[in-house]
Design a protein around this motif. Sequence first.
Motif, PDB file in Angstrom:
ATOM      1  N   SER A   1       0.840  -1.197   0.000  1.00 39.11           N
ATOM      2  CA  SER A   1       0.000   0.000   0.000  1.00 39.11           C
ATOM      3  C   SER A   1       0.875   1.247   0.000  1.00 39.11           C
ATOM      4  CB  SER A   1      -0.900  -0.018   1.242  1.00 39.11           C
ATOM      5  OG  SER A   1      -1.681   1.154   1.296  1.00 39.11           O
ATOM      6  N   LEU A   2       0.563   2.184  -0.890  1.00 36.63           N
ATOM      7  CA  LEU A   2       1.310   3.446  -0.963  1.00 36.63           C
ATOM      8  C   LEU A   2       0.476   4.519  -0.261  1.00 36.63           C
ATOM      9  CD1 LEU A   2       2.513   3.304  -4.692  1.00 36.63           C
ATOM     10  CD2 LEU A   2       3.494   2.215  -2.660  1.00 36.63           C
ATOM     11  N   ALA A   3       1.012   4.990   0.866  1.00 34.71           N
ATOM     12  CA  ALA A   3       0.199   5.832   1.748  1.00 34.71           C
ATOM     13  C   ALA A   3      -0.132   7.198   1.159  1.00 34.71           C
ATOM     14  CB  ALA A   3       0.909   6.000   3.089  1.00 34.71           C
ATOM     15  N   ASP A   4       0.637   7.667   0.171  1.00 34.30           N
ATOM     16  CA  ASP A   4       0.307   8.993  -0.368  1.00 34.30           C
ATOM     17  C   ASP A   4      -0.934   8.960  -1.254  1.00 34.30           C
ATOM     18  OD1 ASP A   4       1.696   7.616  -2.275  1.00 34.30           O
ATOM     19  OD2 ASP A   4       3.045   9.253  -2.825  1.00 34.30           O
ATOM     20  N   GLU A   5      -1.365   7.756  -1.631  1.00 32.24           N
ATOM     21  CA  GLU A   5      -2.659   7.617  -2.313  1.00 32.24           C
ATOM     22  C   GLU A   5      -3.707   7.401  -1.226  1.00 32.24           C
ATOM     23  OE1 GLU A   5      -3.531   7.697  -5.473  1.00 32.24           O
ATOM     24  OE2 GLU A   5      -1.601   7.653  -6.517  1.00 32.24           O
ATOM     25  N   LEU A   6      -4.509   8.415  -0.996  1.00 34.32           N
ATOM     26  CA  LEU A   6      -5.546   8.319   0.036  1.00 34.32           C
ATOM     27  C   LEU A   6      -6.863   7.959  -0.639  1.00 34.32           C
ATOM     28  CD1 LEU A   6      -6.475   8.825   2.986  1.00 34.32           C
ATOM     29  CD2 LEU A   6      -6.753  11.227   2.359  1.00 34.32           C
TER      30      LEU A   6
ATOM     31  N   TYR B   1       1.948   7.634 -13.903  1.00 33.57           N
ATOM     32  CA  TYR B   1       1.540   6.375 -13.261  1.00 33.57           C
ATOM     33  C   TYR B   1       2.076   5.157 -14.016  1.00 33.57           C
ATOM     34  CZ  TYR B   1      -1.979   9.449 -11.201  1.00 33.57           C
ATOM     35  OH  TYR B   1      -2.618  10.469 -10.533  1.00 33.57           O
ATOM     36  N   GLY B   2       1.885   3.988 -13.378  1.00 40.01           N
ATOM     37  CA  GLY B   2       1.961   2.734 -14.115  1.00 40.01           C
ATOM     38  C   GLY B   2       0.616   2.554 -14.810  1.00 40.01           C
ATOM     39  N   ILE B   3       0.641   2.214 -16.107  1.00 42.22           N
ATOM     40  CA  ILE B   3      -0.603   2.105 -16.881  1.00 42.22           C
ATOM     41  C   ILE B   3      -0.749   0.670 -17.388  1.00 42.22           C
ATOM     42  CG2 ILE B   3      -1.856   2.956 -18.930  1.00 42.22           C
ATOM     43  CD1 ILE B   3      -1.607   5.123 -16.795  1.00 42.22           C
TER      44      ILE B   3
ATOM     45  N   VAL C   1       2.958  -0.726 -18.127  1.00 41.17           N
ATOM     46  CA  VAL C   1       4.173   0.033 -18.396  1.00 41.17           C
ATOM     47  C   VAL C   1       4.233   1.218 -17.434  1.00 41.17           C
ATOM     48  CG1 VAL C   1       2.943   0.839 -20.442  1.00 41.17           C
ATOM     49  CG2 VAL C   1       5.297   1.486 -20.153  1.00 41.17           C
ATOM     50  N   GLU C   2       5.417   1.459 -16.908  1.00 38.21           N
ATOM     51  CA  GLU C   2       5.581   2.509 -15.905  1.00 38.21           C
ATOM     52  C   GLU C   2       5.770   3.866 -16.583  1.00 38.21           C
ATOM     53  OE1 GLU C   2       5.092   2.202 -12.740  1.00 38.21           O
ATOM     54  OE2 GLU C   2       5.822   4.140 -12.049  1.00 38.21           O
ATOM     55  N   LYS C   3       4.940   4.808 -16.237  1.00 38.83           N
ATOM     56  CA  LYS C   3       5.013   6.204 -16.677  1.00 38.83           C
ATOM     57  C   LYS C   3       5.241   6.358 -18.189  1.00 38.83           C
ATOM     58  CE  LYS C   3       6.130   7.816 -12.091  1.00 38.83           C
ATOM     59  NZ  LYS C   3       6.428   6.656 -11.295  1.00 38.83           N
ATOM     60  N   PRO C   4       4.310   5.842 -18.989  1.00 40.63           N
ATOM     61  CA  PRO C   4       4.470   5.939 -20.449  1.00 40.63           C
ATOM     62  C   PRO C   4       4.154   7.343 -20.970  1.00 40.63           C
ATOM     63  CG  PRO C   4       2.352   4.997 -19.932  1.00 40.63           C
ATOM     64  CD  PRO C   4       3.045   5.206 -18.602  1.00 40.63           C
TER      65      PRO C   4
ATOM     66  N   ALA D   1      -4.801   3.562 -14.527  1.00 44.37           N
ATOM     67  CA  ALA D   1      -3.534   3.679 -13.803  1.00 44.37           C
ATOM     68  C   ALA D   1      -3.539   2.776 -12.573  1.00 44.37           C
ATOM     69  CB  ALA D   1      -3.349   5.131 -13.361  1.00 44.37           C
ATOM     70  N   ILE D   2      -2.349   2.351 -12.200  1.00 44.08           N
ATOM     71  CA  ILE D   2      -2.166   1.590 -10.959  1.00 44.08           C
ATOM     72  C   ILE D   2      -2.296   2.584  -9.798  1.00 44.08           C
ATOM     73  CG2 ILE D   2      -0.504   0.239  -9.632  1.00 44.08           C
ATOM     74  CD1 ILE D   2       0.693  -0.639 -12.373  1.00 44.08           C
ATOM     75  N   ALA D   3      -3.184   2.255  -8.849  1.00 46.14           N
ATOM     76  CA  ALA D   3      -3.578   3.258  -7.842  1.00 46.14           C
ATOM     77  C   ALA D   3      -2.915   3.079  -6.476  1.00 46.14           C
ATOM     78  CB  ALA D   3      -5.097   3.240  -7.686  1.00 46.14           C
TER      79      ALA D   3
ATOM     80  N   LEU E   1       8.404  -1.685  -9.537  1.00 48.69           N
ATOM     81  CA  LEU E   1       7.479  -2.756  -9.175  1.00 48.69           C
ATOM     82  C   LEU E   1       6.666  -3.179 -10.403  1.00 48.69           C
ATOM     83  CD1 LEU E   1       6.187  -4.450  -6.910  1.00 48.69           C
ATOM     84  CD2 LEU E   1       4.687  -2.515  -6.418  1.00 48.69           C
ATOM     85  N   THR E   2       6.265  -2.177 -11.179  1.00 53.06           N
ATOM     86  CA  THR E   2       5.415  -2.423 -12.354  1.00 53.06           C
ATOM     87  C   THR E   2       6.033  -3.457 -13.298  1.00 53.06           C
ATOM     88  OG1 THR E   2       4.610  -0.176 -12.167  1.00 53.06           O
ATOM     89  CG2 THR E   2       4.291  -1.229 -14.296  1.00 53.06           C
ATOM     90  N   ASP E   3       7.352  -3.399 -13.508  1.00 51.42           N
ATOM     91  CA  ASP E   3       7.990  -4.327 -14.459  1.00 51.42           C
ATOM     92  C   ASP E   3       7.854  -5.777 -13.990  1.00 51.42           C
ATOM     93  OD1 ASP E   3       8.696  -2.071 -15.816  1.00 51.42           O
ATOM     94  OD2 ASP E   3      10.801  -2.059 -15.183  1.00 51.42           O
TER      95      ASP E   3
HETATM   96  C1  G1P Z   1       4.147   4.493  -8.035  1.00 51.13           C
HETATM   97  C2  G1P Z   1       4.090   3.320  -9.010  1.00 51.13           C
HETATM   98  C3  G1P Z   1       3.090   3.600 -10.131  1.00 51.13           C
HETATM   99  C4  G1P Z   1       1.729   3.925  -9.542  1.00 51.13           C
HETATM  100  C5  G1P Z   1       1.860   5.090  -8.549  1.00 51.13           C
HETATM  101  C6  G1P Z   1       0.546   5.331  -7.828  1.00 51.13           C
HETATM  102  O1  G1P Z   1       4.717   5.604  -8.689  1.00 51.13           O
HETATM  103  O2  G1P Z   1       5.384   3.091  -9.537  1.00 51.13           O
HETATM  104  O3  G1P Z   1       3.000   2.477 -10.974  1.00 51.13           O
HETATM  105  O4  G1P Z   1       0.824   4.256 -10.579  1.00 51.13           O
HETATM  106  O5  G1P Z   1       2.854   4.820  -7.552  1.00 51.13           O
HETATM  107  O6  G1P Z   1       0.668   6.441  -6.990  1.00 51.13           O
HETATM  108  P1  G1P Z   1       5.315   6.863  -7.876  1.00 51.13           P
HETATM  109  O7  G1P Z   1       4.144   7.709  -7.513  1.00 51.13           O
HETATM  110  O8  G1P Z   1       6.017   6.306  -6.677  1.00 51.13           O
HETATM  111  O9  G1P Z   1       6.243   7.555  -8.825  1.00 51.13           O
END
Ligand code: G1P
Length: 289
Positions: A129-134, A170-172, A189-192, A202-204, A230-232
């Motif tokens: 879980s990425l905490a900056d995505e609320l 984002y990762g798409i 793919v990461e940040k296309p 996008a990966i959320a 991670l996306t790869d």
């Molecule tokens: C990361 C992931 C990305 C995802 C994103 C969501 O990117 O690598 O695939 O879409 O989080 O917030 P970052 O925001 O760390 O660059």
Amino acid sequence: MRPLRKIIFPAAGHGTRFLPATKASPKEMLTIVNKPLIQYAVEEAIDAGMDQVIMVTGRGKRAIEDHFDVSFELESVLRSNGKQQQFEQVSQISRMVEIIYVRQKMALGLGHAVRCAEHWIEDEPFGVSLADELIIHDIPAMQQLRDVHEQTGCSVIGLLEVPREHVSRYGIVAYKKESENLFRLTDMVEKPLPERAPSRYAIAGRYIFTPRLMELLREAMPGAGNEIQLTDSIARLAKEEPVYGIPLQGQRFDAGTPLGFLLANATLGLADPQFGPELRKHLEQLICR
Ligand code: G1P
């Protein structure tokens, strides 16, 4: 299938999208109303039944450990001043969950951060879980993923539809629709660049993985931005076994950027029973000036 109990919180990034606030303070400690982002994310995971937390931190992130620790001095001051409600609020944070802290010594990318927790995952499925995505919804985002993981036994990723001009943040994913809300992911793919993006999904920042992902991360090479992405490794996983994506339900804020942070504070602030009515008055006055 082993039950899903473990979750990794990568929290070692530099927070470059939110400087100078994040120069000496972790972005995970940015506050929405009166609670840091990392606490929202940990509570979401606990609500989804994941009670073994592995926090991947780095230099300058001590405030996260302190936040989830006992605060003897503060607690005794609150208690002796008769501030029972605040005492309860503070002391329950340290009882919330057991947390293992792992240090990522070099910021080599999100994939590398997740791999730093490898030792604690063993042969079990795990969340990331990425905490900056609320993400705010009655059904916690992690529970939405968990439901699909339990039905399928497969890896599941939370998705978010974004405007084409935002895909490069984002990762798409590329996908085949299995039903309205269940996508089988075929690639990502990461940040296309917008013209290279396989979709607008996008990966959320919410993931559940089978243990195989950890093995793939072990072999991962640097990708976009010269980081171990991670996306790869998820893209490789999707070639070996089914990986599902679900559009997440709820209000989502990219609270690791100043604008997303402001929107999150305005939205959650207005909805807060204690602060909402007063805040509404002030905002209305400001806007109607
Ligand atoms: C990361 C992931 C990305 C995802 C994103 C969501 O990117 O690598 O695939 O879409 O989080 O917030 P970052 O925001 O760390 O660059």
